[in-house]
Design an enzyme around this catalytic site. Sequence first.
Site, PDB file in Angstrom:
ATOM      1  N   ASP A 129       0.848  -1.186   0.000  1.00 18.38           N
ATOM      2  CA  ASP A 129       0.000   0.000   0.000  1.00 18.38           C
ATOM      3  C   ASP A 129       0.883   1.236   0.000  1.00 18.38           C
ATOM      4  O   ASP A 129       1.780   1.369   0.840  1.00 18.38           O
ATOM      5  CB  ASP A 129      -0.904  -0.017   1.238  1.00 18.38           C
ATOM      6  CG  ASP A 129      -2.004   1.030   1.168  1.00 18.38           C
ATOM      7  OD1 ASP A 129      -2.439   1.349   0.049  1.00 18.38           O
ATOM      8  OD2 ASP A 129      -2.440   1.513   2.228  1.00 18.38           O
ATOM      9  N   TYR A 131       1.210   5.706  -0.478  1.00 21.50           N
ATOM     10  CA  TYR A 131       0.720   6.932   0.169  1.00 21.50           C
ATOM     11  C   TYR A 131       0.945   8.050  -0.842  1.00 21.50           C
ATOM     12  O   TYR A 131       1.669   8.993  -0.606  1.00 21.50           O
ATOM     13  CB  TYR A 131       1.539   7.134   1.455  1.00 21.50           C
ATOM     14  CG  TYR A 131       1.052   8.157   2.440  1.00 21.50           C
ATOM     15  CD1 TYR A 131      -0.257   8.159   2.920  1.00 21.50           C
ATOM     16  CD2 TYR A 131       1.940   9.106   2.957  1.00 21.50           C
ATOM     17  CE1 TYR A 131      -0.669   9.080   3.866  1.00 21.50           C
ATOM     18  CE2 TYR A 131       1.543  10.026   3.907  1.00 21.50           C
ATOM     19  CZ  TYR A 131       0.227  10.008   4.363  1.00 21.50           C
ATOM     20  OH  TYR A 131      -0.178  10.920   5.312  1.00 21.50           O
ATOM     21  N   HIS A 136      -3.918  14.190   0.209  1.00 19.16           N
ATOM     22  CA  HIS A 136      -4.189  13.368   1.394  1.00 19.16           C
ATOM     23  C   HIS A 136      -3.049  13.494   2.404  1.00 19.16           C
ATOM     24  O   HIS A 136      -3.282  13.727   3.594  1.00 19.16           O
ATOM     25  CB  HIS A 136      -4.377  11.907   0.988  1.00 19.16           C
ATOM     26  CG  HIS A 136      -4.478  10.965   2.145  1.00 19.16           C
ATOM     27  ND1 HIS A 136      -5.505  11.019   3.064  1.00 19.16           N
ATOM     28  CD2 HIS A 136      -3.669   9.946   2.556  1.00 19.16           C
ATOM     29  CE1 HIS A 136      -5.337  10.078   3.970  1.00 19.16           C
ATOM     30  NE2 HIS A 136      -4.227   9.419   3.696  1.00 19.16           N
ATOM     31  N   ARG A 145       0.613  17.547  12.559  1.00 16.42           N
ATOM     32  CA  ARG A 145       1.889  18.245  12.751  1.00 16.42           C
ATOM     33  C   ARG A 145       1.830  19.741  12.472  1.00 16.42           C
ATOM     34  O   ARG A 145       2.802  20.449  12.694  1.00 16.42           O
ATOM     35  CB  ARG A 145       2.981  17.612  11.854  1.00 16.42           C
ATOM     36  CG  ARG A 145       3.314  16.173  12.203  1.00 16.42           C
ATOM     37  CD  ARG A 145       4.458  15.646  11.332  1.00 16.42           C
ATOM     38  NE  ARG A 145       4.119  15.659   9.915  1.00 16.42           N
ATOM     39  CZ  ARG A 145       3.468  14.668   9.304  1.00 16.42           C
ATOM     40  NH1 ARG A 145       3.074  13.608   9.990  1.00 16.42           N
ATOM     41  NH2 ARG A 145       3.206  14.726   8.016  1.00 16.42           N
ATOM     42  N   GLU A 202     -10.927   3.981   3.222  1.00 12.87           N
ATOM     43  CA  GLU A 202      -9.951   4.703   2.403  1.00 12.87           C
ATOM     44  C   GLU A 202     -10.256   4.430   0.936  1.00 12.87           C
ATOM     45  O   GLU A 202     -10.267   3.275   0.499  1.00 12.87           O
ATOM     46  CB  GLU A 202      -8.521   4.293   2.752  1.00 12.87           C
ATOM     47  CG  GLU A 202      -8.091   4.756   4.132  1.00 12.87           C
ATOM     48  CD  GLU A 202      -6.621   4.514   4.417  1.00 12.87           C
ATOM     49  OE1 GLU A 202      -5.955   3.872   3.577  1.00 12.87           O
ATOM     50  OE2 GLU A 202      -6.141   4.949   5.476  1.00 12.87           O
ATOM     51  N   GLU A 204      -9.281   4.062  -2.544  1.00 10.90           N
ATOM     52  CA  GLU A 204      -8.027   3.766  -3.250  1.00 10.90           C
ATOM     53  C   GLU A 204      -8.304   3.020  -4.544  1.00 10.90           C
ATOM     54  O   GLU A 204      -9.416   2.547  -4.780  1.00 10.90           O
ATOM     55  CB  GLU A 204      -7.100   2.913  -2.375  1.00 10.90           C
ATOM     56  CG  GLU A 204      -6.789   3.495  -1.009  1.00 10.90           C
ATOM     57  CD  GLU A 204      -5.661   2.759  -0.296  1.00 10.90           C
ATOM     58  OE1 GLU A 204      -4.877   2.044  -0.977  1.00 10.90           O
ATOM     59  OE2 GLU A 204      -5.560   2.891   0.941  1.00 10.90           O
ATOM     60  N   ASP A 236      -9.308   0.296   1.642  1.00  7.62           N
ATOM     61  CA  ASP A 236      -8.352  -0.187   2.636  1.00  7.62           C
ATOM     62  C   ASP A 236      -8.802   0.319   4.008  1.00  7.62           C
ATOM     63  O   ASP A 236      -8.392   1.387   4.455  1.00  7.62           O
ATOM     64  CB  ASP A 236      -6.944   0.299   2.293  1.00  7.62           C
ATOM     65  CG  ASP A 236      -5.880  -0.521   2.997  1.00  7.62           C
ATOM     66  OD1 ASP A 236      -6.181  -1.642   3.416  1.00  7.62           O
ATOM     67  OD2 ASP A 236      -4.748  -0.032   3.116  1.00  7.62           O
ATOM     68  N   LYS A 256      -4.450  -1.856  10.142  1.00  5.54           N
ATOM     69  CA  LYS A 256      -4.644  -2.024   8.707  1.00  5.54           C
ATOM     70  C   LYS A 256      -4.723  -3.488   8.276  1.00  5.54           C
ATOM     71  O   LYS A 256      -5.041  -3.755   7.112  1.00  5.54           O
ATOM     72  CB  LYS A 256      -3.485  -1.361   7.951  1.00  5.54           C
ATOM     73  CG  LYS A 256      -3.287   0.112   8.247  1.00  5.54           C
ATOM     74  CD  LYS A 256      -4.379   0.973   7.655  1.00  5.54           C
ATOM     75  CE  LYS A 256      -4.257   1.033   6.148  1.00  5.54           C
ATOM     76  NZ  LYS A 256      -5.229   1.978   5.561  1.00  5.54           N
ATOM     77  N   THR A 260      -8.924  -5.556   3.744  1.00  4.87           N
ATOM     78  CA  THR A 260      -8.783  -4.681   2.584  1.00  4.87           C
ATOM     79  C   THR A 260      -9.720  -5.228   1.521  1.00  4.87           C
ATOM     80  O   THR A 260      -9.572  -6.376   1.092  1.00  4.87           O
ATOM     81  CB  THR A 260      -7.349  -4.672   2.043  1.00  4.87           C
ATOM     82  OG1 THR A 260      -6.453  -4.198   3.056  1.00  4.87           O
ATOM     83  CG2 THR A 260      -7.230  -3.778   0.810  1.00  4.87           C
ATOM     84  N   GLU A 367     -10.333  12.859   6.851  1.00  2.00           N
ATOM     85  CA  GLU A 367     -10.269  14.163   6.186  1.00  2.00           C
ATOM     86  C   GLU A 367     -11.640  14.815   6.058  1.00  2.00           C
ATOM     87  O   GLU A 367     -11.786  16.014   6.309  1.00  2.00           O
ATOM     88  CB  GLU A 367      -9.658  14.011   4.797  1.00  2.00           C
ATOM     89  CG  GLU A 367      -8.210  13.586   4.771  1.00  2.00           C
ATOM     90  CD  GLU A 367      -7.753  13.354   3.345  1.00  2.00           C
ATOM     91  OE1 GLU A 367      -7.400  14.335   2.674  1.00  2.00           O
ATOM     92  OE2 GLU A 367      -7.768  12.187   2.899  1.00  2.00           O
TER      93      GLU A 367
END
Length: 420
Positions: A129, A131, A136, A145, A202, A204, A236, A256, A260, A367
């Site tokens: 998987d 990113y 995202h 952060r 998710e 994807e 996922d 995770k 999936t 999100e």
Amino acid sequence: MIRSFIEISPESHFPIQNLPYGVFRPKSGGEGRVGVAIGEYVLDLSVVDEAGLFVDTSVGGKRLFHQSSLNAFMALGKEAWGEVRSQVQRLLRADEPTLRDHTVLRNTALLRQSDVQMLLPAQIGDYTDFYASKEHATNVGIMFRGKENALMPNWLHLPVGYHGRASSVVLSGTDVRRPKGQMKSPDAAAPHFGACRQLDFELEMGWFIGPGNHREEAIAVENAEDQIFGLVLVNDWSARDIQSWEYQPLGPFLAKNFATSISPWVVPLEALEPFRVACPNQEPEPLPYLRAQGKSSFDIRLEVHLQGAGMAEPQRIATSNFQHLYWSMAQQIAHHTVAGCNLRPGDLLASGTISGPEKESRGCLLELAWRGTEPIELGNGEKRVWLEDGDQLTLTGWCQGDGYRIGFGEVTGHVLPAFE
């Protein structure tokens, strides 16, 4: 525009321009075998092979389509895939009599999709998987952060990924049970064990590897697309509260590895060619082994629909597009193998959550509800910040042509309560 002798609506995901592969067995009984979706039907390729209609191709008589996975066919490579696709497309054309006028053969080879059970399309040896969506990664980084450190220092230089769990890849329609694990709230002195409270989806897409490569042999970025047999939709599932406690320093684990979900029909890369588009501009320029020429993405519209237990019908909660991905499939494959890792037929690679620049194009609840601070309002008055027991998620996607669609069908999953 070529047409089939089978009547197909313009909204169908499976016109003659698509012809995705899948593995099925009749509900009346029998072993798994390989088929192609055409309209509301499945063309049984094992019957086509037995009738001698692949005799002039490299697959003729090898009984590749009598198997319960696509792995052997995937291993043959691009030339064989093209031969089969061309022959199947010819047999289904409106002006081709071979199937159209042969009543016994046609009735044996064509089954209604409602009369078959779909199976996993491949024996998945490994699952990776990535990113690969900048939007995202940026959104998640801002949440955890702040804006100044949204993207990690490596993100613009390489396709970040992790090795997932192939054994828990399940077919669309499989129920997903809420996972359990350790969690720790920020103000707690110690973690506790229990059922995940922050269950997420998710949005994807994934792609299956064909021939693969030998260990210690890298796949060049300019040749990487030759390894892509076809694409599927991927959900996922993610347990955000379990992940936030366990992921440092090695990344997600229990969060995770429980499920999936993938769609059953594998859309050939060749079917997507009319919808090829450029990837987003990459700045700074990637290192030489990741530099790709030409258009390396595709205009694939993606949607997410949610239906709660108390809702009469599903509600669309997100729309996105495959072309938002910053890192292309070819770049992800090239990076995956540059250190000498060998990919094998049937391996599954996935994009990571696909988000766009608008709020409605965010590809997960983390999100969409902005870490729980902006609940989604549903039509029946309910709200969601995370998935609840009884919710059903449906992901779908298609490329819109002139009077036809190249679609991926759906990947669905129904959330069940955690085991007692």
